[in-house]
Design an enzyme around this catalytic site. Structure first.
Site, mmCIF file in Angstrom:
data_model
loop_
_atom_site.group_PDB
_atom_site.id
_atom_site.type_symbol
_atom_site.label_atom_id
_atom_site.label_comp_id
_atom_site.label_asym_id
_atom_site.label_seq_id
_atom_site.Cartn_x
_atom_site.Cartn_y
_atom_site.Cartn_z
ATOM 1 N N GLY A 156 0.435 8.454 0.773
ATOM 2 C CA GLY A 156 0.307 8.532 2.217
ATOM 3 C C GLY A 156 1.491 7.988 2.988
ATOM 4 C CB ILE A 157 1.602 6.120 6.209
ATOM 5 C CG1 ILE A 157 0.974 7.195 7.115
ATOM 6 C CG2 ILE A 157 2.629 5.304 6.988
ATOM 7 C CD1 ILE A 157 0.180 6.626 8.286
ATOM 8 N N GLY A 158 2.476 4.923 3.417
ATOM 9 C CA GLY A 158 3.232 3.910 2.686
ATOM 10 C C GLY A 158 4.247 4.505 1.736
ATOM 11 C CB SER A 198 -4.286 2.658 13.967
ATOM 12 O OG SER A 198 -5.005 3.794 14.400
ATOM 13 C CE1 TYR A 258 -7.873 1.730 9.974
ATOM 14 C CE2 TYR A 258 -8.238 2.847 12.061
ATOM 15 C CZ TYR A 258 -7.421 2.554 10.980
ATOM 16 O OH TYR A 258 -6.159 3.091 10.924
ATOM 17 N N GLY A 263 0.809 -1.206 0.000
ATOM 18 C CA GLY A 263 0.000 0.000 0.000
ATOM 19 C C GLY A 263 0.842 1.256 0.000
ATOM 20 C CB SER A 264 4.224 1.756 -0.765
ATOM 21 O OG SER A 264 4.408 0.735 -1.726
#
Length: 264
Positions: free
Chosen positions: A18-20, A141, A154, A14-15
Site C-alpha cells: 500500500g501507501i507504505g 488521514s 479510526y 508498515g511498508s
C-alpha cells in the site's frame, strides 16, 4: 526539481504494501537507504523484492516485528539506532458502528495508529536534533478532520496523530528537524482494495462499481471523483522528506483529492 536523498537513512513503518510500500519505493528511488518494516518476515522479504525489482540499485533492508507494541518498537530501535527520516505510516482501519466498538478495540487502534509513532519519534527525534537535520512524518488521514461515522475510532486516532505531529514540531523548533502530517483521502491501498473487493463479490458487481459508489455516497465532496493511487500519496511524502521541504514543518498537508471542504 530533483530530490537527492543519498547518504540518508529512512525508516518507513508498515511498508510491506500500500501507501507504505509506495513511500519506501519513492525514497529508495531518491537514493535513501530505506528500512522496510512489517509484521512478518515473509511480508518484509516480498516487499524488499518488489522494491529491488522496481528500483535498480536500491539500498533497502528490512525488520520484521509488531510495531504496535512496545516490544516491537524496542526491537526496531535496537536494530536501527538512528535514522534521518522517519515515516510513521503504520495503521489499521475497520468500519464498525460506534456502539459496537468495545474498549479493547479503542485501545488496539490507539496502540497501533498513535503510540507506534509516538514511541519511535520519541527515540529518533532526539538523534536528529543532535545532528541538526531530520524529517518526521505521520501518515494521518482526511478522516482525522472529518470523522467518518462508520469508523469513529479510526478517525479519532487520525486526529490524535495531527495533534502529536504539531506538538512535536513545536518541541523541535529551531533544530533543523521538520515534523509534518500527511492527510490522504480515499486511496486504493491494499486494505481498501481487499475491503472493496469483498463488497464487490457479495453484491456481484465490479470493484470499480463499488469504488464509484463509495465516492458518490460517502465522499461526495471529492474533487477528483476517484480513489487516489498510493503513488500519488507517496510523491508528497518523498517531497516532505527532502532538503527542498526545509521550510515546511508543523503542517497538515492534504493529498485528499479535495475531499475536505476547506481553503486552508
Amino acid at each position: 526539481m530533483r530530490i537527492e536523498l543519498h547518504n540518508k537513512t529512512a525508516i518507513v513503518t508498515g511498508s510491506t504494501a500500500g501507501i507504505g510500500l509506495a513511500i519506501a519505493s519513492g525514497l529508495a528511488a531518491s537514493g535513501a537507504h530505506v528500512v522496510v518494516t512489517g509484521r512478518t518476515q515473509a511480508r518484509v522479504d516480498t516487499a524488499l523484492a518488489t522494491i529491488a525489482k522496481d528500483v535498480p540499485n536500491a539500498k533497502v533492508s528490512g525488520i520484521a516485528g509488531d510495531l504496535g507494541t512496545r516490544e516491537g518498537a524496542e526491537q526496531l530501535i535496537a536494530a536501527v539506532p538512528d535514522t534521518d527520516i522517519l515515516v510513521n505510516n503504520l495503521g489499521i482501519f475497520e468500519p464498525k458502528a460506534f456502539f459496537d466498538i468495545p474498549d479493547e478495540e479503542w485501545l488496539r487502534f490507539f496502540e497501533v495508529n498513535v503510540l507506534s509513532g509516538v514511541r519511535l519519534s520519541r527515540h529518533y527525534a532526539q538523534g536528529m536534533a543532535k545532528r541538526g537535520w531530520g524529517r518526521i512524518q505521520f501518515i494521518s488521514s482526511e478522516s482525522g478532520v472529518q470523522i467518518p461515522p462508520e469508523m469513529v475510532h479510526y478517525g479519532t486516532t487520525k486526529t490524535a496523530q495531527l495533534a502529536v505531529s504539531r506538538g512535536l514540531a513545536e518541541t523541535l523548533a529551531g533544530t533543523g528537524v521538520t515534523v509534518n502530517a500527511i492527510l490522504p483521502g480515499p486511496t486504493r491501498s491494499e486494505g481498501v482494495g481487499d475491503f472493496f473487493g469483498k463488497i464487490a463479490a457479495e453484491k456481484r458487481v465490479t470493484q470499480a462499481d463499488v469504488e464509484r459508489d463509495f465516492i458518490a455516497t460517502h465522499r461526495p465532496t471529492s474533487l477528483i471523483k476517484r480513489l487516489a493511487t498510493v503513488e500519488e500519496v507517496a510523491n508528497l511524502s518523498v517531497y516532505l522528506a527532502s532538503e527542498q521541504a526545509s521550510a515546511t514543518t508543523g503542517a497538515a498537508v492534504r493529498v485528499d483529492g479535495g475531499v475536505v471542504r476547506s481553503i486552508i
